[in-house]
Design an enzyme around this catalytic site. Structure first.
Site, PDB file in Angstrom:
ATOM      1  CE  LYS A   1       8.502  -9.900   1.228  1.00 15.69           C
ATOM      2  NZ  LYS A   1       8.322  -9.020   2.412  1.00 15.69           N
TER       3      LYS A   1
ATOM      4  CB  SER B   1       5.240 -10.618   4.459  1.00 17.34           C
ATOM      5  OG  SER B   1       6.159  -9.579   4.162  1.00 17.34           O
TER       6      SER B   1
ATOM      7  CB  SER C   1       7.877  -8.220   6.441  1.00 15.39           C
ATOM      8  OG  SER C   1       6.500  -8.440   6.560  1.00 15.39           O
TER       9      SER C   1
HETATM   10  N1  GLN Z   1       2.959  -8.483   9.564  1.00 13.67           N
HETATM   11  C1  GLN Z   1       2.798  -7.100   9.232  1.00 13.67           C
HETATM   12  C2  GLN Z   1       1.607  -6.917   8.321  1.00 13.67           C
HETATM   13  O1  GLN Z   1       0.959  -7.876   8.018  1.00 13.67           O
HETATM   14  C3  GLN Z   1       4.058  -6.562   8.625  1.00 13.67           C
HETATM   15  C4  GLN Z   1       4.214  -6.933   7.222  1.00 13.67           C
HETATM   16  C5  GLN Z   1       5.448  -6.347   6.593  1.00 13.67           C
HETATM   17  O2  GLN Z   1       6.345  -5.877   7.281  1.00 13.67           O
HETATM   18  N2  GLN Z   1       5.438  -6.336   5.289  1.00 13.67           N
HETATM   19  O3  GLN Z   1       1.302  -5.821   7.917  1.00 13.67           O
END
Ligand code: GLN
Length: 482
Positions: free
Chosen positions: A79, A154, A178
């Site tokens: 990532k 994400s 995410s």
């Molecule tokens: N979708 C969640 C957010 O936007 C989690 C994102 C994540 O786990 N990095 O904060």
């Protein structure tokens, strides 16, 4: 088709035995990326030259009679919020344009030391804020199962890379879901380890008290293999747990006889699509058929997880992202005064969602509001921890959906941040508690898209969680052909 094995375990076994060269495995995967990633956009950067050099080095070790490690020759996608020395690391944000980290993240070092071959940096929602990878400054990633749909986020690029066969393994980060949510939407396995089990050194911070790095793979065993390789104490992360990595591969065949499994009532009702809820019930039945004692359990404060998260995570983000000031990293937009330069840089460098989070967080931490918002959210966090502790007095693992729906279409939720945030309703409580959780593919929805079921365990309960995951994997209904 090539005769290269599809799992990391099979690849590493063959490479270590000298039956398959790491270079051949790599070329096969680079060809797949070349053929498919124009459409999928899983990668921000493909590191072909570096990967070839690393693969050749692995082959030399084998030729000399040595053992390159448990991940020998396995292509792995990283990532793009994990630091890679001398290689651009963008967080899919314009603000880091041109920045090259001076060091490797601990996990990047550990996978390399185990013989894995990093093939590239994967796309994400900018600074890991989002649930669809639509917030990337470099365009969205597409779901390999249906390219008109999002891969989740994400870590959408990391999930899609594995689902598309670009790499058998990838690394993601999970602050509120995410890793698990994109794993569910792309039909692969994704694991958020116990907070502190995997070093965060070199992970670009979003919300430091919630962030955790973990694996994606096509099989439960491959995630166990990768997690064993990256877990364990790291003096460079002050929140790293001073304990050895858990043994996971060795427990995978132990079954679930006598294991107590709790279906979380609060996460099976309103807001959960009926087809997703049906798969979760079938997963519970599969565990029961394998000898587990399945019951229902209430985790009342879990319902407030989302509200607490959207105060705590933005609050921490507003502090963490203050470092992008046009001086220390990446992009700078010049102006008359320093303050104007800061503003111009941030205006041009950050996307809309990142700006929204910084403003929400700054507000929640401001004098006069701190107790009412941030302070209250911390109290809710404590209640969630207590409710989980109570649940784990009666149950060894908990079962929920991973995501309330299957993969949605591009643009479906971008206009309404709240509906996007609601995606994380099942995943967020475990981040607030610091517990491990994972998503395992379990059949498909009425639209034919994959469904993921989520297993939760108390802190350092990974071995039990993986045992249950292995049973679910074996029992999973085959997906409807698309
Ligand atoms: N979708 C969640 C957010 O936007 C989690 C994102 C994540 O786990 N990095 O904060």
């Amino acid at each position: 088709m090539s005769d290269i094995p599809t799992t990391a375990l099979a690849i590493a076994t063959a490479v270590r035995a000298g039956e398959l060269s790491a270079r051949a495995v790599l070329e096969d995967h680079l060809a797949r990326i070349e053929a498919g990633d124009g459409e999928i956009n899983a990668f921000n950067l493909v590191m072909a030259d570096e990967a070839r050099a690393a693969a050749d080095a692995v082959d030399r070790v084998v030729a000399a009679g040595g053992d390159p490690g448990v991940l020998a020759g396995v292509p792995l996608a990283v990532k793009d919020n994990l630091c890679t020395r001398g290689v651009p690391t963008t967080c899919s944000s314009r603000i880091l344009e041109g920045w090259r980290p001076p060091y490797d993240a601990t996990v990047v070092q550990r996978v390399a030391a185990a013989g894995a071959i990093s093939v590239g940096k994967t796309n994400l929602d900018e600074f890991a804020m989002g649930s669809s990878t639509e917030n990337s400054a470099f365009g969205p990633t597409r779901n390999p199962r249906d390219t008109s749909r999002v891969p989740g986020g994400s870590s959408g690029g990391s999930a899609a890379a594995v689902a598309a066969g670009f790499a058998p393994l990838s690394l993601g980060s999970d602050t509120g879901g995410s890793i698990r949510q994109p794993a569910a939407l792309c039909g692969v396995v994704g694991v958020k380890p116990t907070y502190g089990l995997v070093s965060r050194y070199g992970l670009i911070a979003f919300a430091s008290s919630l962030d955790q790095i973990g694996p994606f793979s096509t099989t439960v065993a491959d995630s166990a293999l990768l997690l064993e390789a990256i877990a364990g104490h790291d003096p460079l992360d002050s929140t790293s747990i001073a304990a050895p990595a858990p043994s996971l591969l060795s427990v995978l065949d132990q079954g679930v006889a006598g294991l107590r499994v709790g279906l979380v009532t609060e996460l099976m009702g309103e807001g959960i699509a009926p087809d997703v809820a049906a798969r979760v019930r079938e997963a519970a039945e599969a565990l029961a058929a394998a000898g587990a004692e399945v019951g229902e359990v209430s985790v009342p404060a879990a319902s407030y997880g989302l509200s607490a998260y959207y105060l705590i995570a933005p609050a921490e983000a507003s502090s963490n992202l203050a470092r992008y000031d046009g001086v220390r990293y990446g992009m700078r937009v010049d102006a008359e005064t320093t303050a104007e330069m800061n503003t111009a840089t941030r205006t041009a460098g950050f996307g809309a969602e990142v700006k929204r989070r910084i403003m929400l967080g700054t507000y929640a931490l401001s004098a006069g509001y701190y107790d009412a918002y941030y302070g209250k959210a911390l109290k809710v966090r404590t209640l969630i921890c207590r409710d989980f502790a109570t649940a784990y007095e009666r149950f060894d693992v908990l079962l929920t959906p991973t995501s309330p729906t299957t993969a949605f279409r591009f643009g479906e939720k971008t206009a309404d941040p709240l509906s996007m945030y609601l995606n994380d309703i099942c995943t967020i409580p475990t981040n607030l508690a610091g517990h491990p959780a994972m998503s395992v593919p379990f059949g498909s929805g009425t639209d034919g898209m994959p469904v993921g079921v989520q297993l939760l365990a108390p802190a350092l309960g990974e071995p039990t969680m993986f045992r249950a995951a292995a049973v679910l994997e074996a029992a999973a209904p085959s997906e409807v052909a698309r």
